[in-house]
Design an enzyme around this catalytic site. Structure first.
Site, PDB file in Angstrom:
ATOM      1  N   GLY A 261       0.848  -1.203   0.000  1.00  0.00           N
ATOM      2  CA  GLY A 261       0.000   0.000   0.000  1.00  0.00           C
ATOM      3  C   GLY A 261       0.879   1.247   0.000  1.00  0.00           C
ATOM      4  O   GLY A 261       2.105   1.160  -0.042  1.00  0.00           O
TER       5      GLY A 261
ATOM      6  N   GLU B 269       3.459  -8.328  -1.313  1.00  0.00           N
ATOM      7  CA  GLU B 269       2.052  -7.917  -1.388  1.00  0.00           C
ATOM      8  C   GLU B 269       1.215  -9.140  -1.739  1.00  0.00           C
ATOM      9  O   GLU B 269       1.551  -9.873  -2.664  1.00  0.00           O
ATOM     10  CB  GLU B 269       1.928  -6.808  -2.455  1.00  0.00           C
ATOM     11  CG  GLU B 269       0.534  -6.513  -2.953  1.00  0.00           C
ATOM     12  CD  GLU B 269      -0.466  -6.113  -1.871  1.00  0.00           C
ATOM     13  OE1 GLU B 269      -0.105  -5.324  -0.984  1.00  0.00           O
ATOM     14  OE2 GLU B 269      -1.593  -6.623  -1.916  1.00  0.00           O
TER      15      GLU B 269
ATOM     16  N   GLY C 265      -2.047  -1.815   6.704  1.00  0.00           N
ATOM     17  CA  GLY C 265      -3.293  -1.069   6.874  1.00  0.00           C
ATOM     18  C   GLY C 265      -3.397  -0.461   8.260  1.00  0.00           C
ATOM     19  O   GLY C 265      -2.483  -0.582   9.079  1.00  0.00           O
TER      20      GLY C 265
ATOM     21  N   ALA D  16      -5.728  12.821   5.813  1.00  0.00           N
ATOM     22  CA  ALA D  16      -5.767  14.007   6.669  1.00  0.00           C
ATOM     23  C   ALA D  16      -6.761  15.050   6.156  1.00  0.00           C
ATOM     24  O   ALA D  16      -7.510  15.639   6.939  1.00  0.00           O
ATOM     25  CB  ALA D  16      -4.368  14.605   6.751  1.00  0.00           C
TER      26      ALA D  16
ATOM     27  N   HIS E 126       2.790  27.687 -19.987  1.00  0.00           N
ATOM     28  CA  HIS E 126       3.751  26.832 -20.678  1.00  0.00           C
ATOM     29  C   HIS E 126       5.162  27.212 -20.258  1.00  0.00           C
ATOM     30  O   HIS E 126       5.446  28.393 -20.118  1.00  0.00           O
ATOM     31  CB  HIS E 126       3.612  27.029 -22.191  1.00  0.00           C
ATOM     32  CG  HIS E 126       4.600  26.216 -22.978  1.00  0.00           C
ATOM     33  ND1 HIS E 126       4.483  24.848 -23.121  1.00  0.00           N
ATOM     34  CD2 HIS E 126       5.733  26.572 -23.627  1.00  0.00           C
ATOM     35  CE1 HIS E 126       5.492  24.406 -23.857  1.00  0.00           C
ATOM     36  NE2 HIS E 126       6.269  25.417 -24.172  1.00  0.00           N
TER      37      HIS E 126
HETATM   38  C1  LIG Z   1       3.181   6.923   7.647  1.00  0.00           C
HETATM   39  C2  LIG Z   1       1.912   7.651   7.325  1.00  0.00           C
HETATM   40  C3  LIG Z   1       1.866   8.536   6.276  1.00  0.00           C
HETATM   41  C4  LIG Z   1       0.696   9.210   5.973  1.00  0.00           C
HETATM   42  N1  LIG Z   1       0.703  10.084   4.930  1.00  0.00           N
HETATM   43  C5  LIG Z   1      -0.427  10.760   4.629  1.00  0.00           C
HETATM   44  C6  LIG Z   1      -0.432  11.720   3.590  1.00  0.00           C
HETATM   45  O1  LIG Z   1       0.580  11.947   2.929  1.00  0.00           O
HETATM   46  N2  LIG Z   1      -1.580  12.381   3.339  1.00  0.00           N
HETATM   47  C7  LIG Z   1      -2.732  12.152   4.055  1.00  0.00           C
HETATM   48  O2  LIG Z   1      -3.746  12.780   3.785  1.00  0.00           O
HETATM   49  N3  LIG Z   1      -2.750  11.240   5.042  1.00  0.00           N
HETATM   50  C8  LIG Z   1      -1.629  10.557   5.355  1.00  0.00           C
HETATM   51  N4  LIG Z   1      -1.646   9.664   6.394  1.00  0.00           N
HETATM   52  C9  LIG Z   1      -2.913   9.443   7.103  1.00  0.00           C
HETATM   53  C10 LIG Z   1      -3.190  10.585   8.094  1.00  0.00           C
HETATM   54  O3  LIG Z   1      -2.131  10.663   9.011  1.00  0.00           O
HETATM   55  C11 LIG Z   1      -4.507  10.347   8.801  1.00  0.00           C
HETATM   56  O4  LIG Z   1      -5.531  10.157   7.851  1.00  0.00           O
HETATM   57  C12 LIG Z   1      -4.880  11.533   9.672  1.00  0.00           C
HETATM   58  O5  LIG Z   1      -3.882  11.780  10.632  1.00  0.00           O
HETATM   59  C13 LIG Z   1      -6.216  11.266  10.376  1.00  0.00           C
HETATM   60  O6  LIG Z   1      -6.543  12.359  11.149  1.00  0.00           O
HETATM   61  P1  LIG Z   1      -7.507  12.231  12.408  1.00  0.00           P
HETATM   62  O7  LIG Z   1      -7.734  13.641  12.859  1.00  0.00           O
HETATM   63  O8  LIG Z   1      -8.665  11.400  12.064  1.00  0.00           O
HETATM   64  O9  LIG Z   1      -6.715  11.445  13.526  1.00  0.00           O
HETATM   65  P2  LIG Z   1      -5.200  11.266  13.947  1.00  0.00           P
HETATM   66  O10 LIG Z   1      -4.274  12.123  13.187  1.00  0.00           O
HETATM   67  O11 LIG Z   1      -4.967   9.801  13.969  1.00  0.00           O
HETATM   68  O12 LIG Z   1      -5.209  11.826  15.426  1.00  0.00           O
HETATM   69  C14 LIG Z   1      -5.955  11.236  16.430  1.00  0.00           C
HETATM   70  C15 LIG Z   1      -5.437  11.716  17.766  1.00  0.00           C
HETATM   71  O13 LIG Z   1      -6.364  11.311  18.775  1.00  0.00           O
HETATM   72  C16 LIG Z   1      -5.642  10.890  19.913  1.00  0.00           C
HETATM   73  N5  LIG Z   1      -6.508  10.044  20.737  1.00  0.00           N
HETATM   74  C17 LIG Z   1      -6.946   8.786  20.477  1.00  0.00           C
HETATM   75  N6  LIG Z   1      -7.729   8.360  21.492  1.00  0.00           N
HETATM   76  C18 LIG Z   1      -7.795   9.363  22.401  1.00  0.00           C
HETATM   77  C19 LIG Z   1      -8.433   9.532  23.666  1.00  0.00           C
HETATM   78  N7  LIG Z   1      -9.205   8.578  24.201  1.00  0.00           N
HETATM   79  N8  LIG Z   1      -8.252  10.699  24.321  1.00  0.00           N
HETATM   80  C20 LIG Z   1      -7.502  11.692  23.800  1.00  0.00           C
HETATM   81  N9  LIG Z   1      -6.875  11.595  22.611  1.00  0.00           N
HETATM   82  C21 LIG Z   1      -7.012  10.441  21.921  1.00  0.00           C
HETATM   83  C22 LIG Z   1      -4.465  10.150  19.288  1.00  0.00           C
HETATM   84  O14 LIG Z   1      -3.416   9.984  20.217  1.00  0.00           O
HETATM   85  C23 LIG Z   1      -4.105  11.097  18.139  1.00  0.00           C
HETATM   86  O15 LIG Z   1      -3.208  12.106  18.560  1.00  0.00           O
HETATM   87  C24 LIG Z   1      -0.479   8.986   6.736  1.00  0.00           C
HETATM   88  C25 LIG Z   1      -0.457   8.087   7.806  1.00  0.00           C
HETATM   89  C26 LIG Z   1       0.721   7.424   8.105  1.00  0.00           C
HETATM   90  C27 LIG Z   1       0.738   6.477   9.266  1.00  0.00           C
END
Ligand SMILES: Cc1cc2nc3c(=O)[nH]c(=O)nc-3n(C[C@H](O)[C@H](O)[C@H](O)COP(=O)(O)OP(=O)(O)OC[C@H]3O[C@@H](n4cnc5c(N)ncnc54)[C@H](O)[C@@H]3O)c2cc1C
Length: 473
Positions: free
Chosen positions: A185, A206, A274, A323, A447
């Site tokens: 992925g 994969e 995943g 994100a 261009h």
């Molecule tokens: C290696 C990697 C590369 C990536 N690259 C990209 C990219 O290039 N572009 C892109 O769009 N996306 C990318 N992503 C995906 C992206 O990081 C996520 O889709 C995004 O961060 C999701 O945002 P979110 O706000 O849903 O939650 P998250 O960013 O996951 O944040 C959730 C937060 O909630 C906190 N939390 C959880 N439970 C509790 C609780 N009970 N109390 C208080 N806090 C809590 C966690 O600790 C965390 O800090 C990547 C992910 C990874 C792992």
């Protein structure tokens, strides 16, 4: 406009979903509390996802380009890699960005609590604060933005520093001689590309028939061809049947559709199979929130859960786990809470794979159109005919438009090539604005740029591309 100044909103999780929601709620005049375990907002995206991976991919690109430069008469010696300095630079980017978000929280008078939240009831949280103290917080509405974490295959769980997930891989503790990436992925391929550029011999395994399952095959092909050269091996239709730690590394057993199992030893293994939603929030069973069988919190188009005071956004509510989707959901949820007439129903959420070449797409894909038996016309412009691609010595790219033949409406856009991720926004705008192929054709593009290929793909649709000769029938 409703008066929302008496509304107290709690937001759990400080990722791109949570902080976007918290900041908009504050901008609209609500009283906001944002809770996250880190010292500053940022979530997975800033601390261990999008941002650190893109910082390292920038370095990887520089190394690859410097190697390639000998084709243009410029020769550099092999790079000397100072791993602690590389790590420190990447960490400094994270610190700057997350510190900036901390500042923005203060400026907006968002109360930021470093801690972990659990539900006491639908209207109250118990927060275990960093440092030990506990606090009970009541609120009028709450937005859950708890994100996701790396998925684990129980049969492959091995407690060893040689086995990494994306978080530990981004820490770059060393550059392993031989690295196996389990999972083809986008996260596995991005991180595999980083380590390959730093000098590791990278293999990727994969289980399906191709890399980046779900993406259109013609977009993946140029990347596959390049990775074939930079990776040691790409094993498709292959699964990892077992892993065992030995003195010299991790012995991995592969089982392929062709039959016989094979074994190989790797210095390190990156498991990237995943992500799982963080929906096991303590006390959630004291609310009416429902979680579906895949572990995602159930929501409606206003991002409201089955419990009317609880909203949920981002990775914890479903695919695509990206994100920008999280942030937009966050803003929609806040607007819904403020009483605006809104719904989260985008026509195009862009996806970008930041490998080299990059792959980006939005809206309808060819793969999806085939699955749905939908009649479409595909107009492709090969970058071999792009002047800008030639000046970059990167002509393997391709831009394609997926068009409704009746209305000539642009339903989807797919791009493979350098900077595809920057270019896809034009496609998103075209799909969202219901642009016709003719609109793209008539829009004057600068261009020489790669963005011209979007205009020229529209010209291909009408059979009159300037840079492609088509004999008259
Ligand atoms: C290696 C990697 C590369 C990536 N690259 C990209 C990219 O290039 N572009 C892109 O769009 N996306 C990318 N992503 C995906 C992206 O990081 C996520 O889709 C995004 O961060 C999701 O945002 P979110 O706000 O849903 O939650 P998250 O960013 O996951 O944040 C959730 C937060 O909630 C906190 N939390 C959880 N439970 C509790 C609780 N009970 N109390 C208080 N806090 C809590 C966690 O600790 C965390 O800090 C990547 C992910 C990874 C792992």
């Amino acid at each position: 406009m409703n008066d929302v100044s008496n509304l107290h909103i709690a937001v759990v999780g400080g990722g791109p979903g949570g902080y976007a929601a918290a900041f908009l709620a504050a901008d609209l005049g609500m009283k906001v509390t944002l809770i996250d375990p880190e010292a500053n907002p940022g979530g997975v995206c800033l601390y261990r996802g999008c941002i650190p991976s893109k910082a390292l991919l920038h370095v990887a690109k520089l190394i690859d380009e410097s190697r390639h430069a000998k084709n243009w008469g410029i020769e550099y010696s092999d790079p000397k890699i100072d791993v602690p300095r590389l790590r420190a630079w990447k960490d400094s980017v994270i610190t700057k960005l997350t510190g900036g978000l901390g500042q923005l929280s203060k400026q907006r008078s968002v109360r930021y609590i470093q801690g972990t939240a659990a539900f006491e009831s639908s209207n109250a949280l118990r927060i275990s604060k960093a440092g030990g103290a506990d606090e009970t917080l009541s609120f009028d509405r709450i937005i859950l933005a708890t994100g996701s974490r790396p998925a684990i295959i129980p049969s492959l769980k091995l407690d060893s520093p040689r086995v990494m997930d994306s978080t530990s891989a981004l820490n770059v503790s060393d550059i392993p001689g031989r690295l196996l990436v389990i999972g083809g992925g986008y996260i596995g391929l991005e991180l595999g590309s980083v380590y390959a550029a730093l000098g590791s011999k990278v293999s990727v395994v994969e289980m399906t028939a191709g890399l980046l399952p779900g993406a259109d095959r013609d977009l993946v092909l140029p990347l596959y061809k390049r990775l074939e050269k930079s990776f040691e091996a790409i094993l498709l239709n292959t699964t990892v049947a077992g892993m065992k730690e030995e003195a010299k590394g991790i012995r991995v057993t592969f089982s392929s559709q062709q039959g016989a199992a094979t074994e190989r030893v790797f210095d390190k293994v990156l498991v990237s199979v995943g992500r799982k939603p963080n929906s096991e929030i303590p006390g959630l069973d004291r609310t009416k929130v429902q979680v579906n069988p895949r572990g995602f919190i159930q929501i409606n188009k206003q991002l409201q859960t089955d419990d009317p005071v609880i909203y949920a956004i981002g990775d914890v509510v479903g695919e695509p786990m990206l994100a920008h989707k999280a942030s937009h959901e966050g803003r929609t949820a806040v607007e819904a809470i403020a009483g605006h007439k809104v719904a989260f129903e985008p026509n195009a959420i862009p996806a970008v794979v930041f490998t080299d070449p990059e792959i980006a797409w939005c809206g309808l894909t060819e793969t999806q159109a085939q699955k749905d038996n939908r009649t479409i016309k595909v107009a492709k412009f090969p970058w071999a005919a792009s002047g800008r691609a030639l000046t970059l010595d990167r002509t393997e790219g391709m831009t394609k438009l997926i068009i409704d033949p009746e209305s000539e409406r642009v339903l989807g856009v797919g791009i493979v090539g350098v900077s595809a991720g920057e270019m896809i926004s034009e496609g998103v705008l075209a799909v969202e604005m219901a642009a016709l192929a003719g609109d793209l054709e008539l829009t004057i593009h600068p261009h020489p740029t790669l963005s011209e290929t979007i205009m020229e793909a529209a010209e291909v649709f009408y059979g009159r591309a300037t840079d492609i000769y088509r004999p008259k029938k």
